[in-house]
Design an enzyme around this catalytic site. Structure first.
Site, PDB file in Angstrom:
ATOM      1  CB  SER B 225      -0.928  -0.003   1.201  1.00 26.74           C
ATOM      2  OG  SER B 225      -0.178   0.108   2.383  1.00 26.74           O
ATOM      3  NE  ARG B 229      -1.740   5.737   1.146  1.00 30.89           N
ATOM      4  CZ  ARG B 229      -1.089   4.867   1.891  1.00 30.89           C
ATOM      5  NH1 ARG B 229       0.229   4.932   1.976  1.00 30.89           N
ATOM      6  NH2 ARG B 229      -1.728   3.934   2.549  1.00 30.89           N
ATOM      7  CG  ASN B 233      -2.127   9.839  -4.712  1.00 34.76           C
ATOM      8  OD1 ASN B 233      -3.070  10.610  -4.800  1.00 34.76           O
ATOM      9  ND2 ASN B 233      -2.093   8.834  -3.858  1.00 34.76           N
TER      10      ASN B 233
END
Lengths: 156, 295
Positions: B225, B229, B233
């Protein structure tokens, strides 16, 4: 966009950068920061101390001023007393001197009087002798009657 | 801007392909000329652009901070020193807030991660065609390459290799400190004795596989994660910049509109750039903090 050995390269870079930052950059910056912190703390403490010193000095100055005023008043009163004493002494001396001068003058007057009286006595004796000789119309032996004449002179 | 004769999808694909150096299936080493060729190189290939930029930016960070740190005066700090000290104190406060164990490696790690990732992410704000365009010119005239085959991605965090490289390193730290602090037994117990607990030994044994599954997933989810992440993004942001850039070759009206959009998106993207760097740093610190404590 497939996974490949780039990952390993990135890990190695990360490790190297982390090690460098950990061993060199971080401690240097931290020591500078903490040193400045102590310096600022010292500076503030010094400022506080200075303020307290100033307060103390102000208080001391006030005390000294009060003390000086007291001393000045004391000196003034002492001086006044001394002045009074001096003038009293001078008065007494003057009185003594005056008396001395007066008594000197009196003795001198007395001596002068005595001297005048003695001279007068001699003259009276001579006058009495010459009067008597003229009266007796003969030479009176002054030697034989000296005792008599002296008695006469002392009675004057 | 889509250079002559490129379709939109070609333009986008070109922008999303790394400059990959590896061994071709026929045995010779060289750069991949297409996504398929890059894929065929397998694991033992490297994305030269990703490593080049991540190294350059990391080195820039270290050079900058080292220069400031070396002449850091204890008197009144100047502009650069002020900025660096502000950053360092910000990181230090943050780490003190979320990391309660004693480990003097964590704060420098947080600083490295934050500034490095921030610089990497900020490459996203450079207009998408500038550096790849420059690379194409250099590739064509200096190395004699076909400019269509010169791929150049300038934002390492839009390459999952870079973000996984970071998060797996942090995962390795987490494993290392978990075992160091709790012992191998303690760490194993943490993975197998919770969240389901029982007093009956037989039930406890029965719970082990369930617990191991749950804890294993949550443990492995951390690095995955963390890296996805950041990657997601930045990749999305990059993608939007590329789509906006497509407008520049579609007439004057769209050129102006695209310019305004790019500016607006860049302003918004600054937020993402900062936020993602901060989140990555904070979560890394939190994961390390969890590794240092018994649960």
């Amino acid at each position: 966009m497939n996974l490949n050995a780039t990952m390993i390269g990135q890990s190695i870079f990360f490790g190297v950068f982390l090690w460098f930052c950990w061993k060199f950059i971080w401690p240097m910056l931290m020591s500078a920061l903490s040193e400045r912190e102590t310096r600022i703390a010292d500076g503030l403490a010094a400022g506080e101390k200075g303020r307290r010193d100033l307060e103390l000095a102000d208080k001391r100055v006030g005390e000294m001023l009060r003390e000086a005023k007291g001393k000045a008043a004391e000196i003034l009163s002492q001086a006044e007393r001394r002045a009074g004493e001096i003038s009293d002494e001078a008065k007494a001396q003057a009185r003594v001197e005056a008396e001395r001068i007066l008594s000197g003058a009196q003795t001198e007057i007395e001596q002068e009087m005595n001297r005048a009286r003695d001279a007068l006595r001699g003259q009276v004796a001579a006058l009495a002798v010459s009067g008597a000789s003229q009266l007796l119309e003969r030479e009176v032996d002054a030697g034989a009657h000296a005792e008599l004449l002296d008695q006469l002179a002392t009675r004057l | 801007m889509a250079s002559g004769g490129q379709s939109s999808s070609e333009y986008i694909k070109h922008h999303l392909q790394n400059l990959t150096l590896g061994q071709h299936p026929d045995g010779h080493w060289g750069f991949a000329h297409s996504a398929a060729e890059a894929k065929a190189m397998g694991f033992w290939a490297i994305n030269v652009d990703t490593l080049l930029w991540s190294f350059t930016l990391g080195a820039l960070f270290l050079w900058w901070f080292y220069r400031i740190a070396k002449k850091a005066s204890t008197g009144v700090p100047g502009g650069g020193q002020n900025f660096v000290e502000m950053l360092v104190e910000f990181i230090d406060t943050n780490v003190r807030g979320s990391f309660t164990a004693k480990n003097d490696m964590v704060a420098p790690m947080a600083l490295t991660l934050f500034v490095w990732i921030l610089l990497i992410n900020m490459m996203d704000l450079v207009p998408v065609d500038w550096l790849p365009g420059l690379a194409a010119i250099v590739g064509e005239h200096v190395f004699g390459a076909d400019p269509h085959h010169v791929f150049f991605k300038v934002v390492p965090s839009t390459d999952p290799n870079a973000t996984f490289g970071l998060s797996l390193t942090i995962f390795a730290f987490v494993l290392y400190y978990s075992i160091k602090m709790k012992g191998a037994g303690g760490f194993a117990a943490e993975l197998t004795m919770q969240p389901f607990q029982a007093n009956n030994p037989i039930v406890r044994v029965l719970f082990i596989p369930v617990n191991l599954f749950l804890e294993g997933v949550s443990l492995l989810a951390k690095p995955v994660s963390l890296s996805l992440r950041l990657f997601g993004n930045l990749y999305a942001g990059e993608m939007i910049f590329i789509l906006i850039a497509l407008m520049f070759s579609a007439g004057w009206g769209l050129f102006v509109f695209g310019g305004v959009l790019q500016w607006a998106w860049a302003v918004f993207h600054v937020l993402i750039v900062l936020l993602q760097a901060f989140i990555f740093m904070t979560l890394s610190v939190v994961y390390l903090d969890m590794a240092h404590h018994e649960h």
